[in-house]
Design a protein around this motif. Structure first.
Motif, mmCIF file in Angstrom:
data_model
loop_
_atom_site.group_PDB
_atom_site.id
_atom_site.type_symbol
_atom_site.label_atom_id
_atom_site.label_comp_id
_atom_site.label_asym_id
_atom_site.label_seq_id
_atom_site.Cartn_x
_atom_site.Cartn_y
_atom_site.Cartn_z
ATOM 1 N N SER A 2 -35.445 -54.929 -4.397
ATOM 2 C CA SER A 2 -34.360 -54.777 -3.413
ATOM 3 C C SER A 2 -34.873 -54.291 -2.071
ATOM 4 O O SER A 2 -34.437 -54.777 -1.021
ATOM 5 C CB SER A 2 -33.297 -53.815 -3.929
ATOM 6 O OG SER A 2 -32.707 -54.327 -5.084
ATOM 7 N N ASP A 3 -35.810 -53.336 -2.066
ATOM 8 C CA ASP A 3 -36.312 -52.797 -0.800
ATOM 9 C C ASP A 3 -37.146 -53.830 -0.042
ATOM 10 O O ASP A 3 -37.113 -53.887 1.190
ATOM 11 C CB ASP A 3 -37.079 -51.496 -1.006
ATOM 12 C CG ASP A 3 -38.268 -51.632 -1.947
ATOM 13 O OD1 ASP A 3 -38.227 -52.464 -2.871
ATOM 14 O OD2 ASP A 3 -39.251 -50.889 -1.762
ATOM 15 N N GLU A 53 -36.202 -55.302 3.594
ATOM 16 C CA GLU A 53 -37.184 -55.293 4.686
ATOM 17 C C GLU A 53 -37.309 -56.678 5.321
ATOM 18 O O GLU A 53 -37.330 -56.827 6.541
ATOM 19 C CB GLU A 53 -38.546 -54.825 4.159
ATOM 20 C CG GLU A 53 -39.639 -54.811 5.203
ATOM 21 C CD GLU A 53 -41.007 -54.449 4.623
ATOM 22 O OE1 GLU A 53 -41.995 -54.603 5.367
ATOM 23 O OE2 GLU A 53 -41.097 -54.025 3.450
#
Length: 175
Positions: free
Chosen positions: A156-157, A161
């Motif tokens: 998810s991160d 990004e």
């Protein structure tokens, strides 16, 4: 698992390749029994069809898809990207249509007044993305579409990004 399921189409015959074996060369022809049984023995085949090693790789990919619930993850990725791009579309009038089926998405750039395709904007977004560590592909017969196809295992991160970078680039180039 297939786009046809999202639009209510039940095909008589489908061909598959590429990702069905995690990069190992294999292809498949899948169809309803009355179609598949109509070919004479040896009548169906192809360069990458039926390799025993390819078949094992394909079976392992199917196990991973099921175990890691990759179809559901694809749907979730598509929802995240669609929400972000739809919100961005409100401030960037050159974003035309946004198409999403699972984790395969397309962002079309068109002139908001004339609806003419904006190939130069598409090229500029792709070039700036490359400078910022994003790999994007253009597609479409009018060369004004960017295709997004993140891996189904993306964290998810990392997705956030990448979308942050993409939004900044589109705001800079396409507004």
């Amino acid at each position: 698992m297939f786009a046809t399921e999202h639009v209510g189409i039940e095909p008589d015959l489908m061909t598959m390749a590429k990702g069905i074996a995690g990069g190992f060369p294999i292809s498949a022809v899948v169809g309803k029994a009355h179609v598949m049984d109509s070919a004479l023995p040896g009548g169906l085949g192809g360069t990458y069809a039926g390799s025993p090693l390819g078949c094992i790789a394909g079976l392992e990919v199917l196990k991973i898809i099921e175990e890691e619930q990759l179809c559901a993850k694809a749907q979730g990725i598509g929802e995240v990207v669609n929400a972000r791009m739809t919100a961005l579309q409100k401030t960037v009038p050159t974003i035309g249509e946004i198409r999403t089926i699972g984790a395969m998405m397309a962002i079309e750039f068109t002139d908001p007044e004339t609806q003419k395709p904006l190939q130069d904007v598409t090229k500029a977004v792709i070039a700036k993305a490359q400078e910022n560590g994003l790999i994007l592909l253009s597609c479409g017969v009018k060369a004004n579409v960017i295709r997004l196809l993140p891996p189904l295992t993306i964290e998810s991160d990392v997705l956030a990004e990448g979308l942050d970078k993409l939004e900044a680039i589109i705001l800079d180039v396409a507004k």
